[in-house]
Structures are given as structure tokens and as C-alpha cells.
Design an enzyme around this catalytic site. Structure first.
Site, PDB file in Angstrom:
ATOM      1  N   THR A 123       0.822  -1.212   0.000  1.00 30.58           N
ATOM      2  CA  THR A 123       0.000   0.000   0.000  1.00 30.58           C
ATOM      3  C   THR A 123       0.857   1.263   0.000  1.00 30.58           C
ATOM      4  O   THR A 123       0.382   2.333  -0.391  1.00 30.58           O
ATOM      5  CB  THR A 123      -0.914   0.032   1.233  1.00 30.58           C
ATOM      6  OG1 THR A 123      -0.127  -0.198   2.411  1.00 30.58           O
ATOM      7  CG2 THR A 123      -1.992  -1.044   1.149  1.00 30.58           C
ATOM      8  N   ASP A 124       2.111   1.160   0.424  1.00 26.38           N
ATOM      9  CA  ASP A 124       2.926   2.382   0.572  1.00 26.38           C
ATOM     10  C   ASP A 124       3.185   3.058  -0.766  1.00 26.38           C
ATOM     11  O   ASP A 124       3.102   4.282  -0.875  1.00 26.38           O
ATOM     12  CB  ASP A 124       4.225   2.096   1.318  1.00 26.38           C
ATOM     13  CG  ASP A 124       5.105   1.033   0.681  1.00 26.38           C
ATOM     14  OD1 ASP A 124       4.582   0.206  -0.102  1.00 26.38           O
ATOM     15  OD2 ASP A 124       6.318   1.025   0.975  1.00 26.38           O
ATOM     16  N   ALA A 151      14.896 -12.092   4.979  1.00 23.53           N
ATOM     17  CA  ALA A 151      13.760 -12.628   5.712  1.00 23.53           C
ATOM     18  C   ALA A 151      12.526 -11.745   5.620  1.00 23.53           C
ATOM     19  O   ALA A 151      11.520 -11.999   6.290  1.00 23.53           O
ATOM     20  CB  ALA A 151      14.133 -12.820   7.185  1.00 23.53           C
ATOM     21  N   ASP A 183       9.429   0.916   4.789  1.00 25.05           N
ATOM     22  CA  ASP A 183      10.523   0.351   5.570  1.00 25.05           C
ATOM     23  C   ASP A 183      11.448   1.419   6.141  1.00 25.05           C
ATOM     24  O   ASP A 183      11.867   1.353   7.304  1.00 25.05           O
ATOM     25  CB  ASP A 183      11.322  -0.630   4.720  1.00 25.05           C
ATOM     26  CG  ASP A 183      10.488  -1.834   4.303  1.00 25.05           C
ATOM     27  OD1 ASP A 183       9.509  -2.138   4.996  1.00 25.05           O
ATOM     28  OD2 ASP A 183      10.817  -2.458   3.278  1.00 25.05           O
ATOM     29  N   TYR A 200       8.367  -7.713  -7.808  1.00 26.48           N
ATOM     30  CA  TYR A 200       7.894  -6.553  -7.049  1.00 26.48           C
ATOM     31  C   TYR A 200       7.650  -5.376  -7.999  1.00 26.48           C
ATOM     32  O   TYR A 200       6.595  -4.732  -7.969  1.00 26.48           O
ATOM     33  CB  TYR A 200       8.946  -6.197  -5.991  1.00 26.48           C
ATOM     34  CG  TYR A 200       8.596  -5.065  -5.069  1.00 26.48           C
ATOM     35  CD1 TYR A 200       8.101  -5.311  -3.795  1.00 26.48           C
ATOM     36  CD2 TYR A 200       8.802  -3.740  -5.447  1.00 26.48           C
ATOM     37  CE1 TYR A 200       7.805  -4.265  -2.919  1.00 26.48           C
ATOM     38  CE2 TYR A 200       8.514  -2.692  -4.588  1.00 26.48           C
ATOM     39  CZ  TYR A 200       8.017  -2.959  -3.329  1.00 26.48           C
ATOM     40  OH  TYR A 200       7.728  -1.914  -2.482  1.00 26.48           O
TER      41      TYR A 200
END
Length: 397
Positions: free
Chosen positions: A41-42, A131, A187, A239
């Protein structure tokens, strides 16, 4: 200060002194993150709800007078990996490859902000790489604070000092344009701005944020992180393809971003789009709605009620956004079957980690069920730990 933070800061500091024969000018560190809900969503101008992990990446640093960036990272085995020294003035996209591209990209982005000096950097961390816990952004944010601190431009609120939101955008630019990963702002902002015992409710478009109390233990709950050890990368194309699809859908719909489409509008909006774009739009629009509902539950002290939203998020990421893998599905399915209130994959997808919201008295059963589920599928043993919302980036020494 928690144990992982002490470890990263101590290792970076001690290694710097051993390599350079002097103490560093300072040590800065930044955490990895768990995104409670709000995935993909960012970059659609939407809403996210991350919190910082206690696991951190630390950078011990001192300025150099020859304009060179000299970076060293310590592996999990304690062995040093030395990047080829490069002049900050010579940094350009494509000039540096591998892990060194991350600190180099930050130096390149900060050069445009008037930070030109060279530096010795020694990096150590506890954030598991690959990860989906934002190890790369923890590294970049720690390097950004170190280089700004050496230049006398620490984000300390003094006149002319940069805001954390500005630094997040500089780090995003380094990731997007130097490293080549088309990430959004989630992030970086989480690593820089999260606070202990809270999740960060961020409106990416406006930049407005709210620290929402998130004390799972006080509610008899735990957040279990399941590192599937299925490594992922934002630079492999999947992505970027989804981000491009979202941008194309917004353009076709005549809106600035998918954030501007309401859930109630989906029945009318989706038929106007090419079939391959409809699932992407459905995920982003419903995910934004799930974030808003999760925040309402947390504000009202109804933490357990976010469980079904987490599971719905995973279903949407798996079926509509198509970024899950078998390891992530096994993690979620096993946790739910053993008593988790909700579970979902986190991060960009194609590997990485999942989280489960678990009643404290069911934690052992859920952990055992997840390990057994992986064994039954002949998958590698996952790494499990409980996550506690922790402090954001800062100077440690």
C-alpha cells in the site's frame, strides 16, 4: 537497551577499533521492522502499520579527509568483508555491486544534499537478511544517520537539521535509483520513526503519523515471527511488475493513486480495467481498508480482533497479489490450525517471513505446529521468535 542492540553496537564498535586502531567518532544503529498490516500500500499512497524489531544494524563510523568511502561489513561468522574503497564524488548508479551498493547508494543520495565527506564505516547487525524484515533498510538508515552525524547534520531538531521524514525519502531514493529496487516508504520510515511499545500508523501520502499503543503481552498475546528461510529480493522483477501494474491501473482509472479508490467503488471500478490488473487493485483497496480497521481496533483496546484482518490480508496477498510462496502458506496455515488468532505473510513477498498473533498460552503449540508443518512438506526448518515493538534508529555512542 535490548540484547540484540547491544550485540550489534558492541560488534561494530569493537571491530572498528581493531581494524583502524582507534575508536570511531560514533556508532549509530537502526532496526528491522515487522509490518503488522498494510502490504504493497505504501507505493500506492496508502496506509501502513509497522513496528520496529529489537534486531538492529549498527554502523561505527569516522570521517576521512580524502573523500573515500571505505566500508566493511561483518558476516554472521564474524569475518569481515571489505568493499573496494571509492570516492564519494565518483559514486553513480551502477558503479557499485553487491552489499556495498547499499551504503554507497546512501552516500550518493546524501551527496545531493550537500554531504560530500568520505568515511570509514564498519557494519554489524542482527537483522536476518532475506527474511522480509527490512535488513537492507536498517543498514541504509544506520548509514544515513552516521554520515549525517559525521557531517554535523544529525536530525536533532536544531534549526536546519533534516527531519526523519526527509531522511526516509533520501534513503528511498538511494534504494530506488542507486540499488535499483523500486521500494516504497514503509521500511525506511518504520526504521527511523517507530517507538518502543507502539506501532506506527502512517498515511504515506500526507506523511502524517500516529504512534498507536501495541502491547501484545498486556493483552495476553504474542506476535510470533516465522522466518521461512525462503530468501527473497526486491530486485528480481516481481515486485517492480506489480508496482507498475498498480500505476497503470491508477492511470486508467484517472486517479492519482489506488489509495483514491474506495472499497464500495470496487464493483463499478474493476470491470473498467484489463483483467490482469483487477486483482492488484482489489488487494490494494481492501488492504488499505484493513489497515484502517486494525487501527480502530487497537485504539479501542480490542487487539485480539485484528486477527481475522491479518488472515484476510494473507489471503489477498496470496490470491490477488500473488506474492506468496508455499513456505509462507504453510506457516500461516499451520499457525492458524494450532490456535493463532490470525496470521499473514509480511514484506514484499516471494519468500521471507510471516507473523502470527497468538494467545500466550497457545504459543508453544503454535511454534511446534509450524515446525511440524514445514517438516511434513519437506521444507527447511523455519526460524521462530516473538517480536516486541522497539525503538527506532538513533545514535548509540
Amino acid at each position: 537497551m535490548n540484547a540484540p542492540e547491544r550485540s550489534a553496537v558492541h560488534r561494530a564498535d569493537a571491530a572498528f577499533q581493531e581494524m583502524h586502531g582507534r575508536a570511531p567518532s560514533g556508532v549509530w544503529s537502526a532496526p528491522g521492522r515487522v509490518n503488522l498490516i498494510g502490504e504493497h500500500t505504501d507505493y500506492n499512497d496508502g496506509f501502513v502499520l509497522p513496528f520496529a524489531l529489537p534486531h538492529r544494524t549498527a554502523v561505527a563510523a569516522s570521517a576521512r579527509d580524502d573523500g573515500l568511502l571505505v566500508a566493511t561489513t561483518l558476516g554472521d561468522d564474524g569475518k569481515a568483508q571489505h568493499a573496494t574503497p571509492i570516492a564519494v564524488s565518483a559514486l553513480e548508479p551502477g558503479a557499485v555491486q553487491g552489499w556495498a551498493a547499499y551504503p554507497s547508494g546512501v552516500a550518493w543520495a546524501l551527496r545531493e544534499q550537500g554531504v560530500h565527506g568520505g568515511a570509514d564505516l564498519v557494519i554489524a547487525g542482527d537483522v536476518p537478511a532475506g527474511a522480509g524484515l527490512s535488513s537492507s533498510h536498517a543498514l541504509e538508515c544506520a548509514v544515513a544517520l552516521a554520515l549525517l552525524g559525521l557531517a554535523g547534520r544529525a536530525p536533532d531538531g536544531a534549526a536546519g537539521s533534516p527531519a526523519l521524514s526527509e531522511i526516509a525519502r533520501w534513503v528511498q531514493r538511494s534504494e530506488n535509483d542507486f540499488v535499483g529496487a523500486p521500494t516504497g516508504l514503509l521500511d525506511q520510515t518504520a526504521s527511523l520513526c517507530c517507538t518502543e511499545a507502539h506501532a506506527l500508523f502512517l498515511d504515506v501520502r500526507s506523511g502524517k503519523s500516529e504512534q498507536v499503543l501495541f502491547d501484545a503481552a498486556a493483552n495476553g498475546l504474542r506476535v510470533l515471527v516465522i522466518d521461512t528461510r525462503a530468501s527473497h529480493s526486491h530486485t528480481d522483477g516481481g515486485y517492480g511488475a506489480r508496482r507498475s501494474g498498480c500505476e497503470r491501473a491508477a492511470e486508467l482509472l484517472g486517479v492519482p493513486a489506488l489509495r483514491d479508490v474506495a472499497v464500495a467503488e470496487l464493483p463499478e471500478v474493476l470491470p473498467r480495467l484489463p483483467e490482469e490488473l483487477r486483482p492488484l487493485v482489489r488487494h490494494v483497496v481492501t488492504e488499505d481498508d484493513r489497515v484502517l480497521r486494525a487501527v480502530d481496533h487497537l485504539r479501542s483496546g480490542r487487539m485480539a480482533e485484528i486477527g481475522p484482518l491479518l488472515t484476510a490480508s494473507h489471503t489477498s496477498l496470496r490470491d490477488d497479489y500473488r506474492v506468496s510462496v508455499r513456505e509462507l502458506d504453510v506457516a500461516v496455515e499451520s499457525a492458524l490450525a494450532a490456535g493463532a488468532l490470525g496470521a499473514r505473510m509480511i514484506g514484499g513477498g516471494f519468500g521471507g517471513s510471516a507473523i502470527a498473533l497468538v494467545p500466550e498460552d497457545a504459543l508453544t503449540a503454535v511454534e511446534e505446529a509450524v515446525v511440524a508443518g514445514f517438516a511434513l512438506e519437506s521444507l527447511g526448518t523455519p526460524r521462530l521468535f516473538t517480536a516486541v515493538p522497539s525503538a527506532g534508529a538513533g545514535r548509540d555512542k
